[in-house]
Design a protein around this motif. Structure first.
Motif, PDB file in Angstrom:
ATOM      1  N   TRP A  71       0.829  -1.203   0.000  1.00 40.91           N
ATOM      2  CA  TRP A  71       0.000   0.000   0.000  1.00 40.91           C
ATOM      3  C   TRP A  71       0.866   1.255   0.000  1.00 40.91           C
ATOM      4  N   GLU A  72       1.864   1.308   0.853  1.00 38.67           N
ATOM      5  CA  GLU A  72       2.713   2.504   0.969  1.00 38.67           C
ATOM      6  C   GLU A  72       3.447   2.788  -0.343  1.00 38.67           C
ATOM      7  N   GLN A  73       3.952   1.766  -1.003  1.00 36.52           N
ATOM      8  CA  GLN A  73       4.724   1.960  -2.231  1.00 36.52           C
ATOM      9  C   GLN A  73       3.856   2.317  -3.428  1.00 36.52           C
ATOM     10  N   THR A  74       2.562   1.999  -3.379  1.00 37.96           N
ATOM     11  CA  THR A  74       1.683   2.311  -4.510  1.00 37.96           C
ATOM     12  C   THR A  74       0.817   3.544  -4.256  1.00 37.96           C
ATOM     13  N   LYS A  75       0.801   4.026  -3.025  1.00 38.18           N
ATOM     14  CA  LYS A  75      -0.037   5.178  -2.664  1.00 38.18           C
ATOM     15  C   LYS A  75       0.308   6.370  -3.560  1.00 38.18           C
ATOM     16  N   GLY A  76      -0.721   6.956  -4.157  1.00 30.16           N
ATOM     17  CA  GLY A  76      -0.531   8.137  -4.982  1.00 30.16           C
ATOM     18  C   GLY A  76      -0.003   7.866  -6.380  1.00 30.16           C
ATOM     19  N   THR A  77       0.173   6.604  -6.750  1.00 23.66           N
ATOM     20  CA  THR A  77       0.719   6.269  -8.066  1.00 23.66           C
ATOM     21  C   THR A  77      -0.358   5.914  -9.075  1.00 23.66           C
ATOM     22  N   GLY A  78      -1.580   5.716  -8.602  1.00 23.32           N
ATOM     23  CA  GLY A  78      -2.636   5.227  -9.481  1.00 23.32           C
ATOM     24  C   GLY A  78      -2.599   3.714  -9.626  1.00 23.32           C
ATOM     25  N   ALA A  79      -1.628   3.064  -9.016  1.00 23.07           N
ATOM     26  CA  ALA A  79      -1.495   1.609  -9.098  1.00 23.07           C
ATOM     27  C   ALA A  79      -1.890   0.927  -7.795  1.00 23.07           C
ATOM     28  N   GLN A  80      -2.602   1.656  -6.931  1.00 22.96           N
ATOM     29  CA  GLN A  80      -3.005   1.069  -5.659  1.00 22.96           C
ATOM     30  C   GLN A  80      -3.982  -0.073  -5.910  1.00 22.96           C
ATOM     31  N   PRO A  81      -3.843  -1.158  -5.152  1.00 24.58           N
ATOM     32  CA  PRO A  81      -4.800  -2.251  -5.302  1.00 24.58           C
ATOM     33  C   PRO A  81      -6.146  -1.895  -4.669  1.00 24.58           C
ATOM     34  N   ILE A 109      -2.840  -8.590  10.313  1.00 25.40           N
ATOM     35  CA  ILE A 109      -3.858  -8.412   9.272  1.00 25.40           C
ATOM     36  C   ILE A 109      -5.054  -7.642   9.831  1.00 25.40           C
ATOM     37  N   ARG A 110      -5.442  -7.932  11.062  1.00 20.93           N
ATOM     38  CA  ARG A 110      -6.534  -7.190  11.696  1.00 20.93           C
ATOM     39  C   ARG A 110      -6.194  -5.699  11.760  1.00 20.93           C
ATOM     40  N   GLN A 111      -4.977  -5.383  12.173  1.00 19.99           N
ATOM     41  CA  GLN A 111      -4.568  -3.980  12.291  1.00 19.99           C
ATOM     42  C   GLN A 111      -4.558  -3.290  10.926  1.00 19.99           C
ATOM     43  N   LEU A 112      -4.125  -3.992   9.902  1.00 20.69           N
ATOM     44  CA  LEU A 112      -4.130  -3.410   8.559  1.00 20.69           C
ATOM     45  C   LEU A 112      -5.551  -3.094   8.099  1.00 20.69           C
ATOM     46  N   ASN A 113      -6.503  -3.935   8.454  1.00 24.75           N
ATOM     47  CA  ASN A 113      -7.890  -3.675   8.073  1.00 24.75           C
ATOM     48  C   ASN A 113      -8.449  -2.450   8.765  1.00 24.75           C
ATOM     49  N   ILE A 114      -7.876  -2.076   9.873  1.00 24.57           N
ATOM     50  CA  ILE A 114      -8.279  -0.849  10.558  1.00 24.57           C
ATOM     51  C   ILE A 114      -7.570   0.355   9.948  1.00 24.57           C
ATOM     52  N   GLU A 115      -6.303   0.213   9.595  1.00 33.90           N
ATOM     53  CA  GLU A 115      -5.467   1.329   9.148  1.00 33.90           C
ATOM     54  C   GLU A 115      -5.563   1.645   7.660  1.00 33.90           C
ATOM     55  N   LEU A 116      -5.604   0.635   6.817  1.00 35.75           N
ATOM     56  CA  LEU A 116      -5.549   0.874   5.372  1.00 35.75           C
ATOM     57  C   LEU A 116      -6.933   1.161   4.813  1.00 35.75           C
ATOM     58  N   PRO A 117      -6.989   1.924   3.724  1.00 32.53           N
ATOM     59  CA  PRO A 117      -8.287   2.231   3.119  1.00 32.53           C
ATOM     60  C   PRO A 117      -8.791   1.150   2.159  1.00 32.53           C
ATOM     61  N   VAL A 118      -8.096   0.011   2.098  1.00 31.54           N
ATOM     62  CA  VAL A 118      -8.536  -1.115   1.273  1.00 31.54           C
ATOM     63  C   VAL A 118      -8.582  -2.368   2.154  1.00 31.54           C
ATOM     64  N   PRO A 119      -9.441  -3.311   1.805  1.00 29.71           N
ATOM     65  CA  PRO A 119      -9.508  -4.536   2.596  1.00 29.71           C
ATOM     66  C   PRO A 119      -8.270  -5.407   2.407  1.00 29.71           C
ATOM     67  N   VAL A 120      -7.854  -6.025   3.495  1.00 31.59           N
ATOM     68  CA  VAL A 120      -6.776  -7.010   3.468  1.00 31.59           C
ATOM     69  C   VAL A 120      -7.409  -8.327   3.907  1.00 31.59           C
ATOM     70  N   ILE A 121      -7.438  -9.276   3.003  1.00 34.36           N
ATOM     71  CA  ILE A 121      -8.159 -10.528   3.224  1.00 34.36           C
ATOM     72  C   ILE A 121      -7.226 -11.557   3.871  1.00 34.36           C
ATOM     73  N   PHE A 122      -7.723 -12.186   4.914  1.00 36.02           N
ATOM     74  CA  PHE A 122      -6.980 -13.189   5.680  1.00 36.02           C
ATOM     75  C   PHE A 122      -7.118 -14.539   4.996  1.00 36.02           C
ATOM     76  N   GLN A 159     -17.254  -1.677  -0.620  1.00 33.26           N
ATOM     77  CA  GLN A 159     -16.661  -0.352  -0.484  1.00 33.26           C
ATOM     78  C   GLN A 159     -17.160   0.584  -1.573  1.00 33.26           C
ATOM     79  N   ARG A 160     -17.254   0.112  -2.785  1.00 36.56           N
ATOM     80  CA  ARG A 160     -17.714   0.956  -3.896  1.00 36.56           C
ATOM     81  C   ARG A 160     -19.198   1.289  -3.778  1.00 36.56           C
ATOM     82  N   THR A 161     -20.006   0.325  -3.333  1.00 35.81           N
ATOM     83  CA  THR A 161     -21.430   0.572  -3.129  1.00 35.81           C
ATOM     84  C   THR A 161     -21.626   1.595  -2.019  1.00 35.81           C
ATOM     85  N   LEU A 162     -20.872   1.455  -0.962  1.00 35.84           N
ATOM     86  CA  LEU A 162     -20.960   2.395   0.150  1.00 35.84           C
ATOM     87  C   LEU A 162     -20.595   3.806  -0.309  1.00 35.84           C
ATOM     88  N   LEU A 163     -19.533   3.921  -1.079  1.00 38.48           N
ATOM     89  CA  LEU A 163     -19.102   5.215  -1.578  1.00 38.48           C
ATOM     90  C   LEU A 163     -20.188   5.845  -2.450  1.00 38.48           C
TER      91      LEU A 163
END
Length: 167
Positions: A71-81, A109-122, A159-163
């Motif tokens: 996430w950090e390396q792709t943030k702002g690049t348009g290549a974010q997953p 993984i739980r912490q990433l789901n709280i911090e990141l703006p995209v889901p991280v699947i376990f 996420q897209r439906t919510l948005l």
């Protein structure tokens, strides 16, 4: 197949996948199992026309770091997953190492789901035996790689439906 697996494999609610992408992060450790998890995920993503990339790390303990770095390396690049799926397999041994690794990767993984703006699947199998792991590769307990992909797609749709509903 259990009722739980049938419900998870139902693709109702998978909408709005235009331009979606998924990164699969997977481990070298127990690769004979993990590679099949990745293959199952890849099959489902291809079925839905979702672009994806694969990145490998040594073990399950390293998965949370790798997910965060993606996430950090792709943030702002348009290549974010749109979602990240973490795959690994931890098989219980004779020492408490199993417990430490399972707890660390689960908490990470739980912490990433709280911090990141995209889901991280376990997608980490935490099993007692190799047989239990292979049962989760299309056996009595479904295919956890396919389920990981469907979970990612459902969360992207959520996420897209919510948005859209907030606009």
């Amino acid at each position: 197949m259990s009722i739980y697996n049938q419900a998870l494999l139902d693709d109702t609610g998978i909408l709005h996948l235009e331009g979606a992408s998924v990164v699969m992060v997977y481990t070298e450790w127990n690769d004979f199992i993990v590679n099949e998890l990745v293959n199952g995920c890849e099959r489902v993503l291809q079925q839905y026309g979702v672009s994806h990339r694969k990145l490998r790390v040594p073990g399950s303990f390293e998965l949370p770091f790798a997910c965060k770095q993606i996430w950090e390396q792709t943030k702002g690049t348009g290549a974010q997953p749109s979602a990240i799926v973490a795959f690994g397999c931890v098989i219980r041994g004779e020492t408490p190492h199993f417990d430490y690794v399972c707890n660390a990767v689960t908490d990470g993984i739980r912490q990433l789901n709280i911090e990141l703006p995209v889901p991280v699947i376990f997608g980490i199998l935490t099993v007692n035996t190799q047989e239990q792991a292979t049962d989760r590769l299309g056996g009595a307990h479904g295919h956890k790689g396919e389920e990981g992909a469907l979970t990612a797609l459902k969360m992207i749709s959520f996420q897209r439906t919510l948005l859209k509903s907030m606009q």
